[in-house]
Enzyme design. Sequence first.
Site, short mmCIF file in Angstrom:
data_model
loop_
_atom_site.label_atom_id
_atom_site.label_comp_id
_atom_site.label_asym_id
_atom_site.label_seq_id
_atom_site.Cartn_x
_atom_site.Cartn_y
_atom_site.Cartn_z
N GLU A 211 1.01 -1.14 0.13
CA GLU A 211 0.16 -0.08 -0.10
C GLU A 211 0.85 1.26 0.02
O GLU A 211 1.51 1.70 1.06
CB GLU A 211 -0.91 0.06 1.13
CG GLU A 211 -1.95 -1.32 1.34
CD GLU A 211 -3.08 -1.20 0.13
OE1 GLU A 211 -3.21 -0.04 -0.10
OE2 GLU A 211 -3.60 -2.12 0.58
N CYS A 245 -2.60 9.23 2.54
CA CYS A 245 -2.01 8.61 1.16
C CYS A 245 -3.32 8.87 0.26
O CYS A 245 -3.17 9.11 -1.12
CB CYS A 245 -2.00 7.04 1.14
SG CYS A 245 -3.01 6.09 2.01
#
Length: 437
Positions: A211, A245
């Site tokens: 990720e 993010c």
Amino acid sequence: MPHDDAEIERRLGNAHDCYKVWRKSHIAERQEVLSRVAGALRAGKENFSFLITSEMGKPIEEARAEIEKCAVTCDFYSANAVRLLADERVDSGARDSRVVFDPIGVVLAVMPWNYPFWQVIRATAPAIAVGNTVVMKHAANVPQCALALETLFRAALAPEGLFATLLVESGRVAPVIRDDRVAAVTFTGSTPVGRSIAQEAGAALKKHVLELGGSDPFIVLSDADIPEAARAAARSRFSNAGQSCISAKRFIVENDVADQFADAFVRETRTYQAGDPFNDATRLGPMARRNLRDELHAQVDATVKEGAVIRVGGKIPEGEGNFYPATILDHVEPEMTAATQETFGPAASIIRVRNSEHALDVANATAFGLGAAVWTGDLDKGQAIARDIEAGAVFVNAVVASDPRLPFGGIKQSGYGRELGVWGLREFANVKTMYSH
Ligand code: NAP
């Protein structure tokens, strides 16, 4: 103090021993542990929130929300693991053929500081529900959170070795990946470090999930509700001081509403005044580390030199702390620094485009592919654009967010594999065929 070799050895041994028992446990038992973890999170919410805010600076109200989200996610797996992990019968002509979901072993989680509890729970609760055990290396700037997570599992009466923190420097992660007792790796963090984790895990032929970073587009079409889009833009960009993010980073706006949107976005942005993160009313805390603030400021400076215009913010304030003001860069072009690199802090880029086709081209002109948002009054049009966006998630008229029921993850340089939902459960499962003639 970092753990020495003997302590790491002891913790890896415990995790592996625990796996041999946990893998055979009934799913109901795992569900009970996760339910108790949810309870312990809620019981310790003030304490955990205090640790988060102390170590990485997010506003205390956001820290409390982070803990609640962790609890909700543990509740989700506690309530649904039996259903999601049930055998799946497949009609293949055999007397009985089915797919079963077995655990695979000890999962190493290498985690970032930006959501010090959420990232860890998101990555590990499903792995534990499947029957795996976890060792976790957290970011160096959140050691108290790292230890508190281990204590949390103890408070939930989890078996010894189910979840252990490894206090190790990043240089000592590779030997842990190579260790025979470790079966898989889940990594959340930057793209360059993800690449080196993938190299280690690949060389050892160990399953891994990455990720990584993002540069999420936020498309505003001319028929959008502009005040609503501007409020959402500010929330998406400035919560967690922009250190997320999936926070929107590139605001791609059709020309004919660009001035209107930019003005509204500036007004919303002015409501994000930096302040004491322990104050309940603060909406913008300091950034987590001095070097991260300096890197962000260098990106803003470079983009201005390339021709962008600062509408608000853009100056490092005097005084203590790693504060950076909520900043908007306008008239950013797709090839400029802030549009091509990930900006991991409170700086937004407005890119003006001719029409929706141009918006789509600009949205996809990035190395990343994590999240994206489209704002429009025409849902069909929004959904058509959403299908063409290269990203792991596209939200229409909503801020991109994770949800335990939905898959989370990216494509391109944002990584691979999925967390959450049934997809997160299966990443660290052996999807096994059982065929009986
Ligand atoms: P980072 O520098 O990549 O660090 C992440 C973790 O990796 C930390 O635990 C770090 O430990 C460790 N690490 C660093 N170098 C390593 C190495 N050579 N070998 C093994 N481990 C190593 O990222 P960050 O600055 O903490 O986090 C920000 C980044 O994470 C951003 O790019 C953001 O977009 C991304 N992120 C992605 C997601 C997602 O779900 N896609 C979510 C959150 C954040 P040390 O602290 O000890 O160096």
